[in-house]
Design a protein around this motif. Structure first.
Motif, PDB file in Angstrom:
ATOM      1  N   GLU A  74       0.857  -1.187   0.000  1.00 57.74           N
ATOM      2  CA  GLU A  74       0.000   0.000   0.000  1.00 57.74           C
ATOM      3  C   GLU A  74       0.890   1.234   0.000  1.00 57.74           C
ATOM      4  N   HIS A  75       0.492   2.239  -0.769  1.00 61.27           N
ATOM      5  CA  HIS A  75       1.227   3.506  -0.680  1.00 61.27           C
ATOM      6  C   HIS A  75       0.298   4.682  -0.896  1.00 61.27           C
ATOM      7  N   GLU A  76       0.606   5.748  -0.158  1.00 62.64           N
ATOM      8  CA  GLU A  76      -0.182   6.979  -0.186  1.00 62.64           C
ATOM      9  C   GLU A  76       0.667   8.111  -0.752  1.00 62.64           C
ATOM     10  N   LYS A  77      -0.009   9.087  -1.352  1.00 62.20           N
ATOM     11  CA  LYS A  77       0.701  10.260  -1.863  1.00 62.20           C
ATOM     12  C   LYS A  77      -0.188  11.495  -1.733  1.00 62.20           C
ATOM     13  N   PHE A  78       0.463  12.643  -1.552  1.00 58.43           N
ATOM     14  CA  PHE A  78      -0.250  13.910  -1.479  1.00 58.43           C
ATOM     15  C   PHE A  78      -0.606  14.367  -2.897  1.00 58.43           C
ATOM     16  N   VAL A  79      -1.783  14.980  -3.022  1.00 63.79           N
ATOM     17  CA  VAL A  79      -2.289  15.415  -4.318  1.00 63.79           C
ATOM     18  C   VAL A  79      -2.274  16.945  -4.347  1.00 63.79           C
ATOM     19  N   PHE A  80      -1.638  17.532  -5.382  1.00 59.52           N
ATOM     20  CA  PHE A  80      -1.502  18.986  -5.413  1.00 59.52           C
ATOM     21  C   PHE A  80      -1.650  19.526  -6.833  1.00 59.52           C
ATOM     22  N   PHE A  81      -1.987  20.803  -6.916  1.00 59.35           N
ATOM     23  CA  PHE A  81      -2.039  21.499  -8.195  1.00 59.35           C
ATOM     24  C   PHE A  81      -0.637  21.987  -8.556  1.00 59.35           C
ATOM     25  N   ARG A  82      -0.216  21.659  -9.753  1.00 60.66           N
ATOM     26  CA  ARG A  82       1.131  22.016 -10.176  1.00 60.66           C
ATOM     27  C   ARG A  82       1.325  23.531 -10.235  1.00 60.66           C
ATOM     28  N   ALA A  83       0.278  24.274 -10.519  1.00 63.29           N
ATOM     29  CA  ALA A  83       0.401  25.717 -10.724  1.00 63.29           C
ATOM     30  C   ALA A  83       0.896  26.442  -9.483  1.00 63.29           C
ATOM     31  N   ASP A  84       0.411  26.032  -8.310  1.00 62.82           N
ATOM     32  CA  ASP A  84       0.773  26.766  -7.090  1.00 62.82           C
ATOM     33  C   ASP A  84       1.045  25.864  -5.889  1.00 62.82           C
ATOM     34  N   ASN A  85       1.149  24.550  -6.124  1.00 58.46           N
ATOM     35  CA  ASN A  85       1.435  23.584  -5.048  1.00 58.46           C
ATOM     36  C   ASN A  85       0.383  23.603  -3.943  1.00 58.46           C
ATOM     37  N   SER A  86      -0.848  23.942  -4.302  1.00 56.93           N
ATOM     38  CA  SER A  86      -1.949  23.944  -3.333  1.00 56.93           C
ATOM     39  C   SER A  86      -2.641  22.576  -3.329  1.00 56.93           C
ATOM     40  N   PRO A  87      -3.320  22.244  -2.245  1.00 54.55           N
ATOM     41  CA  PRO A  87      -3.983  20.932  -2.168  1.00 54.55           C
ATOM     42  C   PRO A  87      -5.202  20.871  -3.083  1.00 54.55           C
ATOM     43  N   VAL A  88      -5.539  19.661  -3.513  1.00 51.64           N
ATOM     44  CA  VAL A  88      -6.667  19.434  -4.421  1.00 51.64           C
ATOM     45  C   VAL A  88      -7.911  19.113  -3.606  1.00 51.64           C
ATOM     46  N   PRO A  89      -9.016  19.826  -3.836  1.00 50.91           N
ATOM     47  CA  PRO A  89     -10.246  19.573  -3.071  1.00 50.91           C
ATOM     48  C   PRO A  89     -10.956  18.311  -3.550  1.00 50.91           C
ATOM     49  N   TYR A  90     -11.981  17.917  -2.812  1.00 53.01           N
ATOM     50  CA  TYR A  90     -12.745  16.733  -3.208  1.00 53.01           C
ATOM     51  C   TYR A  90     -13.671  17.034  -4.379  1.00 53.01           C
ATOM     52  N   PHE A  91     -14.382  18.159  -4.340  1.00 55.44           N
ATOM     53  CA  PHE A  91     -15.385  18.485  -5.353  1.00 55.44           C
ATOM     54  C   PHE A  91     -14.789  19.366  -6.444  1.00 55.44           C
ATOM     55  N   GLY A  92     -15.363  19.268  -7.669  1.00 50.91           N
ATOM     56  CA  GLY A  92     -14.969  20.153  -8.748  1.00 50.91           C
ATOM     57  C   GLY A  92     -14.538  19.399  -9.990  1.00 50.91           C
ATOM     58  N   ASP A  93     -14.319  20.161 -11.054  1.00 49.45           N
ATOM     59  CA  ASP A  93     -13.896  19.558 -12.321  1.00 49.45           C
ATOM     60  C   ASP A  93     -12.479  19.015 -12.228  1.00 49.45           C
ATOM     61  N   ALA A  94     -11.629  19.694 -11.491  1.00 49.69           N
ATOM     62  CA  ALA A  94     -10.278  19.209 -11.214  1.00 49.69           C
ATOM     63  C   ALA A  94     -10.218  18.916  -9.719  1.00 49.69           C
ATOM     64  N   SER A  95     -10.374  17.662  -9.351  1.00 50.76           N
ATOM     65  CA  SER A  95     -10.608  17.334  -7.946  1.00 50.76           C
ATOM     66  C   SER A  95     -10.296  15.870  -7.666  1.00 50.76           C
ATOM     67  N   ILE A  96     -10.347  15.514  -6.392  1.00 47.89           N
ATOM     68  CA  ILE A  96     -10.171  14.124  -5.977  1.00 47.89           C
ATOM     69  C   ILE A  96     -11.274  13.249  -6.565  1.00 47.89           C
ATOM     70  N   SER A  97     -12.516  13.716  -6.503  1.00 58.08           N
ATOM     71  CA  SER A  97     -13.618  12.915  -7.055  1.00 58.08           C
ATOM     72  C   SER A  97     -13.468  12.743  -8.558  1.00 58.08           C
ATOM     73  N   ALA A  98     -12.975  13.778  -9.263  1.00 58.39           N
ATOM     74  CA  ALA A  98     -12.760  13.662 -10.707  1.00 58.39           C
ATOM     75  C   ALA A  98     -11.664  12.642 -11.022  1.00 58.39           C
ATOM     76  N   LEU A  99     -10.627  12.597 -10.184  1.00 55.50           N
ATOM     77  CA  LEU A  99      -9.587  11.580 -10.360  1.00 55.50           C
ATOM     78  C   LEU A  99     -10.172  10.177 -10.211  1.00 55.50           C
ATOM     79  N   LEU A 100     -11.000  10.000  -9.183  1.00 52.84           N
ATOM     80  CA  LEU A 100     -11.601   8.688  -8.958  1.00 52.84           C
ATOM     81  C   LEU A 100     -12.518   8.296 -10.113  1.00 52.84           C
ATOM     82  N   ARG A 101     -13.298   9.236 -10.599  1.00 51.39           N
ATOM     83  CA  ARG A 101     -14.186   8.937 -11.734  1.00 51.39           C
ATOM     84  C   ARG A 101     -13.371   8.606 -12.983  1.00 51.39           C
TER      85      ARG A 101
END
Length: 457
Positions: A36-63
């Motif tokens: 098992e391995h975990e990793k932090f998810v971030f936006f390349r533009a500003d190194n900010s964290p990725v939220p769950y909801f939205g077009d670019a998001s954790i849920s979008a990655l899962l979908r």
């Protein structure tokens, strides 16, 4: 854990719970490696964290992964919170702060493990790239505050978030701001489980030191090699840390059950709804404590297996053993962590040597080591020996075990190559945390921002 079970088999006795664990015993030919391995998810533009909801998001990655892989969605209400391989061979889940986790399939070789993680990361990058999303492989969130870190809409995490501040000072940091690499390994009998549990429990602090990669908090050095390791010192000590009874010669499945029974529960699931049960232990639950609080108050096997997944000792016992001491790290370390433990625990000669090496290590000594390793790393000492020296001997034992595996399997596959990251740590007498701090004080000009570029997957 990606999916909480709803197995409705009635649970009536301690012997049922003990038998559940004992049923994990397998023949050596059936031993597998689950990484098992975990990793932090971030936006390349500003190194900010990725939220769950939205077009670019954790849920979008899962979908996106759902469409690509064909894996089954795991839902919590209307929210997708993970994916499960249809035959149960692997899962993808999200940790409380959006950390993305692959729970790998049970595989036969370390080469397969590395191929699996490489394929996962490549597939994930394809989906993430158009969204401007990348993934960071270290053990602690280097920049974001707790307030800046997103929260995933997962019912068990809501219960844990309310509960953690009641039982320790660092539980929310554990949930939202750490990443790990773990490996799940099998046992053939109670005696085999006992030896593997005893050896691996004693050596988890060495793994913490070797894989230390969390020296930053909120943009600055935190004075630690493994912030993650320090966090586990005060998260919830009733359900985590070293277990003293595992140091006994007669320790068995029943002892683990008796300990687990007196740990407070997190929840039970009834009709898809999570009920907060943090006010009762599992033993009290077995004695009818929830009668009148929830309609279906009788304990089930699903409740027991879920409870086992909410216990966090340095080595966790389910129907396999889970090695929990290491920080997250770059891709080569996703292969190195299982290699380290497979070499030690899956070969009889190596396991005997490791058991002999650690036989006179007392609980008090190992616990004291666990307390200082997050700060001192490989400079920490045990019985007058530095962890650096202990590490050289233990990695040597692991290498022997991997060589024996290749010879016994007759396949000629060299798995010792995956120990290379640990050989490098021992040769230069420095961890990844040391490397990161050197870069911070040197080429990075006292900024953590470059870590997102240089240590992304």
């Amino acid at each position: 854990m990606a999916r909480d079970t709803t197995d409705q088999t009635p649970l009536s006795s301690v012997s049922d719970m003990t038998a559940y664990l004992a049923a994990g015993s397998k023949s050596k030919e059936q031993f597998r490696i689950g990484t098992e391995h975990e990793k932090f998810v971030f936006f390349r533009a500003d190194n900010s964290p990725v939220p769950y909801f939205g077009d670019a998001s954790i849920s979008a990655l899962l979908r996106g992964l759902q469409k690509t892989s064909g894996w089954d969605p795991i839902m919590d209400g209307d929210n997708i919170i993970g994916l499960g391989e249809p035959t149960g061979m692997g899962a993808i889940s999200i940790e409380p702060g959006g950390q993305f986790e692959l729970s790998g399939a049970p595989l036969e070789t370390l080469h397969q493990t590395c191929k699996e993680s490489n394929h996962h990361l490549a597939t994930l990058r394809e989906i993430a790239e158009p969204m401007g999303i990348r993934f960071l492989g270290i053990g602690g969130s280097p920049k974001w505050t707790l307030a800046e870190t997103p929260r995933m809409p997962k019912s068990r995490y809501e219960i844990m978030t309310r509960y953690m501040p009641k039982v320790g000072t660092k539980g929310l940091d554990m949930m939202y701001r750490t990443c790990t690499i773990q490996v799940n390994l099998d046992f053939s009998s109670e005696e085999d489980m006992r030896r593997k549990m005893r050896v691996s429990m004693k050596l988890q602090s060495l793994a913490t030191a070797l894989f230390a990669s969390s020296p930053f908090t909120e943009g600055k050095p935190n004075g630690l090699s493994s912030w993650r390791g320090d966090i586990w010192r005060d998260t919830d000590n009733r359900r985590s840390g070293l277990l003293d009874f595992t140091f006994r010669e007669d320790f068995g499945f029943h002892d683990y059950v008796e300990w687990a029974l007196d740990v407070p529960m997190y929840f039970v699931v009834r009709d898809g709804r999570y009920h907060d049960c943090t006010h009762v232990t599992f033993r009290q639950f077995m004695n009818g404590a929830l009668k009148g609080e929830i309609a279906a108050w009788e304990p089930t096997m699903g409740d027991w297996t879920n409870h086992l997944s909410t216990l966090f000792p340095d080595v966790r016992l389910k129907r396999f053993l889970e090695m929990r001491g290491a920080d997250g790290g770059p891709w080569r370390r996703i292969c190195a962590l299982p290699a380290f433990w497979v070499g030690l625990l899956y070969d009889d000669e190596a396991l005997t040597a490791a058991d002999e090496l650690t036989k006179d290590w007392t609980f008090e000594e190992v616990n004291a080591l666990r307390d200082v390793v997050p700060t001192q790393g490989l400079k920490a000492t045990l019985k007058g020996h530095s962890l650096l020296d202990v590490g050289r001997e233990v990695v040597g034992i692991s290498r022997t075990g991997l060589k024996n595996r290749a010879r016994l399997n007759g396949d000629g596959l060299d798995e010792t190559v995956f120990l290379a990251p640990l050989d490098e740590v021992l040769a230069k007498k420095g961890t990844l945390a040391d490397d990161l701090l050197m870069l911070y004080h040197g080429r990075w000009n006292q900024s953590v921002e470059p870590v997102f570029e240089e240590y992304q997957y």
